[in-house]
Design a protein around this motif. Structure first.
Motif, PDB file in Angstrom:
ATOM      1  N   LEU A  58      -2.277   6.104  -5.016  1.00 10.59           N
ATOM      2  CA  LEU A  58      -3.181   6.119  -3.876  1.00 10.59           C
ATOM      3  C   LEU A  58      -2.899   7.398  -3.105  1.00 10.59           C
ATOM      4  CD1 LEU A  58      -5.250   4.213  -2.440  1.00 10.59           C
ATOM      5  CD2 LEU A  58      -3.354   3.306  -1.131  1.00 10.59           C
ATOM      6  N   ASP A  59      -3.953   8.151  -2.767  1.00  9.93           N
ATOM      7  CA  ASP A  59      -3.727   9.384  -2.016  1.00  9.93           C
ATOM      8  C   ASP A  59      -3.644   9.083  -0.516  1.00  9.93           C
ATOM      9  OD1 ASP A  59      -6.360   9.009  -1.150  1.00  9.93           O
ATOM     10  OD2 ASP A  59      -7.153  10.728  -2.240  1.00  9.93           O
ATOM     11  N   LYS A  60      -3.265  10.092   0.264  1.00 11.97           N
ATOM     12  CA  LYS A  60      -3.056   9.911   1.702  1.00 11.97           C
ATOM     13  C   LYS A  60      -4.314   9.388   2.390  1.00 11.97           C
ATOM     14  CE  LYS A  60      -0.526  12.905   4.007  1.00 11.97           C
ATOM     15  NZ  LYS A  60      -0.071  14.083   4.777  1.00 11.97           N
ATOM     16  N   GLU A  61      -5.451   9.974   2.056  1.00 10.10           N
ATOM     17  CA  GLU A  61      -6.712   9.554   2.673  1.00 10.10           C
ATOM     18  C   GLU A  61      -7.020   8.092   2.343  1.00 10.10           C
ATOM     19  OE1 GLU A  61     -11.190  10.759   1.748  1.00 10.10           O
ATOM     20  OE2 GLU A  61     -10.019  12.421   2.585  1.00 10.10           O
ATOM     21  N   GLY A  62      -6.781   7.704   1.082  1.00 10.20           N
ATOM     22  CA  GLY A  62      -7.019   6.324   0.665  1.00 10.20           C
ATOM     23  C   GLY A  62      -6.084   5.354   1.360  1.00 10.20           C
ATOM     24  N   LEU A  63      -4.831   5.754   1.519  1.00  6.44           N
ATOM     25  CA  LEU A  63      -3.865   4.897   2.194  1.00  6.44           C
ATOM     26  C   LEU A  63      -4.252   4.704   3.658  1.00  6.44           C
ATOM     27  CD1 LEU A  63      -1.248   3.295   2.378  1.00  6.44           C
ATOM     28  CD2 LEU A  63      -0.030   5.449   2.696  1.00  6.44           C
TER      29      LEU A  63
ATOM     30  N   ALA B 161       0.832  -1.203   0.000  1.00  3.51           N
ATOM     31  CA  ALA B 161       0.000   0.000   0.000  1.00  3.51           C
ATOM     32  C   ALA B 161       0.870   1.257   0.000  1.00  3.51           C
ATOM     33  CB  ALA B 161      -0.938  -0.010   1.206  1.00  3.51           C
ATOM     34  N   PHE B 162       1.967   1.242   0.751  1.00  2.00           N
ATOM     35  CA  PHE B 162       2.905   2.369   0.766  1.00  2.00           C
ATOM     36  C   PHE B 162       3.475   2.614  -0.629  1.00  2.00           C
ATOM     37  CE2 PHE B 162       3.316   2.457   5.414  1.00  2.00           C
ATOM     38  CZ  PHE B 162       3.541   3.804   5.623  1.00  2.00           C
ATOM     39  N   ALA B 163       3.802   1.529  -1.323  1.00  2.00           N
ATOM     40  CA  ALA B 163       4.354   1.662  -2.674  1.00  2.00           C
ATOM     41  C   ALA B 163       3.353   2.354  -3.596  1.00  2.00           C
ATOM     42  CB  ALA B 163       4.741   0.293  -3.223  1.00  2.00           C
TER      43      ALA B 163
END
Length: 139
Positions: free
Chosen positions: A100-105, A91-93
């Motif tokens: 993926l945006d911050k909120e999605g992560l 997910a970080f990758a």
């Protein structure tokens, strides 16, 4: 890596054994060892401690600073919070690649059951850590 340079521990025996198993696989040996420590909790009153209760935006920003900013440094003696497992690394990758945006992560991370990690970042913090025992971990 997540919290900077220092001595990493966890309160999860399962997580510690997984770390050892990963090293066993990487080195081709048949066994490794998990060390068990106790912590003098009076250190929480005298040390500079950063604690993340969950994988939130502040945690994510701190982890990303440690991973991506070459000269990033902090003055915390101890940092405590979630540990990124293999699924989290994927997910970080996606986040690092802009897929993926911050909120999605953060939303995705909250769906995972994350173990914890504790970074003893300073020599002073290690004075509160006491070796108790060693347990063998086999392949």
């Amino acid at each position: 890596m997540d919290y900077g340079k220092g001595f990493y521990t966890t309160t999860s025996k399962d997580q510690a054994d997984k770390w050892v198993a990963r090293k066993i696989s990487a080195t081709g040996t048949d066994k490794g060892f998990t060390n068990i420590y106790s912590f003098d909790e009076s250190g929480f009153e005298t040390l500079n401690v950063l604690k993340f209760d969950s994988a939130n935006e502040q945690w994510l920003d701190f982890v990303m600073q440690n991973r991506t900013e070459k000269n990033f440094s902090h003055d915390y003696d101890i940092v405590y919070g979630p540990v990124a497992n293999d699924r989290v690394y994927a997910a970080f990758a996606l986040y690092e690649d802009g897929m993926l945006d911050k909120e999605g992560l953060i939303k995705e991370l909250r769906a995972y059951k994350l173990a914890d990690q504790v970074l003893f970042h300073s020599i002073k913090s290690l004075e509160y850590l006491h070796f108790e025992n060693t347990v063998e971990v086999c392949k």
